[in-house]
Design an enzyme around this catalytic site. Structure first.
Site: not given
Length: 682
Positions: A469-470, A476
């Protein structure tokens, strides 16, 4: 004093901050000079008598504050990752001063007049799409920051912003102290029955480091349901852990009371700015746009989530009463995770503790997280042992594009420590911008329990999910390709920012990725195929609990920030407010406390998620729809990844987020994939 390293741009690769040169005495002077320099730069902007131009006003604003940005990025990462009394003291002093600084910027009448002039003439300025959006976003930011208020309104707004900045800092400092103080210490190893030997050894080392030699210490994470509850066989110890977790920040002078004051100050500020309540103020600038849209979505989820949770509770109660609990045993919050794992193990023939040897940190990181990024996007990642981070445990990696072009740096700070707040997050130390000629330098923080010295770090399934997730947030930032720093990387609406990170979770169970990293730490044998299938199936178990726990926190956040009258909160007891809010929302289940209670809900009272915790489920609508797209076999995976990167990940906030979604999906997002994923469809 030694030369202040913040006063000049770093000469290290990618302008990585020179952590070896930075000392605590450098921060305050850098903040002070940084604020003064930016105000001088703004004075130069407003001194011009000619009609405002895009270059001399908006672009000049984008260039301003370079020193302030450098020190802020380093300092505020440190306040969460590795704080101490000196850092806390500086934060307590500087936070209200920074609030005053930004008020001085946003309430500058001459500066706003220039921005407003450009906004009104924006169609005539011959700007490209990103430049046009930049003008519009600056205008919106200044209006929402009070630029249209009269003198009395501006004066009160300055007071409110200063009080809120100080209160949020106090909340964060209190929470770290409360969490450390709530550590559960036991006298014998037998009380930790159910934990793996390595976890028991880690608890002994933890106790030693905390001054409890000869004992065992279980430090808490910043959630209600502590992960250790799934394994502790001793019910009394489980109860101690849960009560310690739920009790943080209560009492007359605790964070609960501080949260009430923060909510009242926000309600007053919203009214001052012309909004009915703080939620209306926050949501207006998100992709949701209106409180009605948020409430419509949440309303669709609560009843089926609670129904699923109640079915799960009945199943767990039966298991507990037929097991060691006794025929009349009642399921409590400290029982849920323990018996959930028992039922999961029986239904899917899975012992989660037995899975850990397949999830060693280095293998999951390199052969899982990094491998998935290479599979989807073609990037490669190499560790740079010649570069150092802000703490000895921080590791630095260089990221390269498919053609070998350097993209930026990724820093990994994986282990828990007393100086780090709970949870997991991503920060940018340097933001990508073609205007500044910078590439991204990003950091992921996790709170994996550090193994005893010399032992490998064996992860839980939730740790694996968090790692993926991180890194989605990191991608991004690293893939950002924008002109202006205003739009860089994760500078997108709050209810959109979790979307790319949630999408990245898909790779943890993708067959090609899972089989690549899930290998036994001792033998190197891959996880058996049937176990892989059972892990994937078991991952869907307990969605009623997970959804209800999350929605309870979301609706608690919503209740605090839908209060229209600040005086209504004057004598509110936080525990009473919390209980009544959950009851009214139809989600009060005794055995499922909210993921965060008010007194340790750092996301909303010390972070940027006020009236925004709904963002995770809102973003998951986009995520579930996107995973369907990634796996529909209409194009090769690498081609899909390139499309997702080009049309969405690289654009940051430079385009409307939902337009970016539609550009690769071909339509607006649909909620059905989410409902199916969480078992909420009819």
């Amino acid at each position: 004093m030694t030369r202040n390293p913040f006063f000049e741009r770093s000469t290290l690769p990618y302008q990585l901050p020179p952590f070896a040169e930075i000392a605590v005495e450098h921060y305050l002077p850098a903040f002070e000079r940084g604020m003064a320099e930016q105000l001088a730069e703004i004075s130069a902007i407003t001194a011009g008598e000619a009609e405002a131009t895009f270059a001399d006003t908006v672009v000049a604003l984008e260039r301003s504050g370079a020193l302030l940005t450098r020190v802020s990025n380093v300092f505020f990462n440190l306040t969460s990752s590795d704080t101490n009394a000196d850092i806390d003291a500086i934060e307590a002093e500087i936070s209200p001063r920074l609030a005053a600084h930004w008020d001085a910027v946003h309430l500058d009448r001459e500066l706003f007049a220039r921005i407003e002039s450009l906004y009104e003439r924006r169609a005539e300025l011959d700007l490209d799409a990103e430049g046009l959006r930049l003008v519009e976003q600056y205008y919106t930011r200044f209006v929402r920051s009070g630029a249209r208020l009269d003198d009395d309104g501006r004066a009160r707004l300055r007071e409110l912003n200063g009080e809120l900045a100080a209160a949020a800092t106090e909340f964060k400092h209190n929470l770290l102290a409360d969490t450390n103080a709530a550590t559960v210490v036991v006298d014998t190893a037998e009380e930790l029955a159910g934990l793996a030997p390595a976890a028991v050894a880690a608890a002994a080392e933890n106790a030693q480091s905390l001054g409890h030699a000869g004992k065992w210490a279980l430090s808490l994470q910043n959630v209600s349901n502590q992960p250790v509850l799934a394994e502790l066989a001793n019910r009394d110890v489980r109860q101690r852990v849960m009560e310690a977790s739920l009790g943080r920040g209560l009492g007359e002078n605790g964070n609960g009371r501080l949260a009430v004051r923060i909510a009242a100050l926000r309600a007053e500020r919203a009214r001052l700015l012309g909004y009915s309540d703080h939620a209306a103020y926050e949501v207006e600038n998100q992709t949701a746009k209106t409180t009605a849209a948020v409430e419509e979505m949440l309303g669709r989820l609560v009843a089926p989530a609670v129904a699923n949770a109640e079915r799960e509770a009945a199943e767990l109660t039966t298991a507990m009463q037929s097991g060691t609990g006794g025929r009349d045993a009642e399921l409590h919050s400290w029982d849920w995770q323990y018996w959930s794992e028992k039922v999961r193990a029986e239904q899917f023939s899975i012992d989660l503790e037995a899975l850990r040897p397949y999830f060693e940190l280095e293998r999951v990181l390199h052969d899982g997280v990094f491998f998935a990024a290479e599979l989807a996007y073609g990037i490669t990642i190499q560790e740079r042992t010649d570069l150092i981070g802000y703490h000895p445990e921080v590791r630095v990696f260089e990221v390269f594009d498919a053609d070998g072009t350097a993209l930026g740096l990724f820093l990994g700070d994986f282990f828990a420590r007393p100086s780090k707040r709970g949870g997991a997050w991503m920060n940018e130390l340097v933001s990508q911008s073609r205007l500044h000629g910078t590439s991204a330098v990003v950091v992921n923080n996790l709170n994996i329990v550090k193994p005893p010295k010399g032992e490998p770090a064996l992860l839980t399934w939730d740790n694996v999910r968090t790692l993926f997730h991180e890194f989605g947030h990191a991608l991004h930032g690293l893939f950002s390709d924008v002109q202006y720093p205003f739009f860089s990387g994760t500078d997108v609406p709050r209810d959109f920012v979790e979307f790319p990170s949630q999408v990245n979770e898909m790779w943890m169970t993708h067959p090609e990725v899972l089989s690549h990293y899930a290998k036994h730490i001792e033998t190197g044998d891959p996880m058996p195929a049937d176990l892989l299938d059972r892990v994937a199936a078991a991952d869907r178990f307990g969605t009623g609990f997970r959804t209800t726990e999350y929605l309870a926190a979301t609706l608690l956040d919503w209740a605090w920030h839908r209060t229209p009258d600040p005086t209504a909160l004057t004598d509110v007891d936080p525990e009473t407010f919390e209980a009544e809010a959950l009851q009214k929302a139809g989600i009060a289940i005794q055995a499922i406390p909210p993921r965060y209670r008010t007194s340790y809900f750092a996301h909303i009272f010390a972070g940027g998620y006020a009236a925004g915790y709904y963002s995770y489920i809102w973003s998951e609508v986009l995520d579930a729809d996107t995973v369907d797209w990634f796996t529909d076999n209409t194009a090769p995976l690498r081609e899909k990844g390139e499309t997702f990167r080009r049309t969405l990940l690289s654009r940051g906030g430079s385009v409307d987020p939902l337009e970016a979604f539609a550009s690769f999906r071909g339509r607006a997002p649909e909620i059905d994939p989410l409902l199916i994923r969480r078992g909420l469809h009819s």
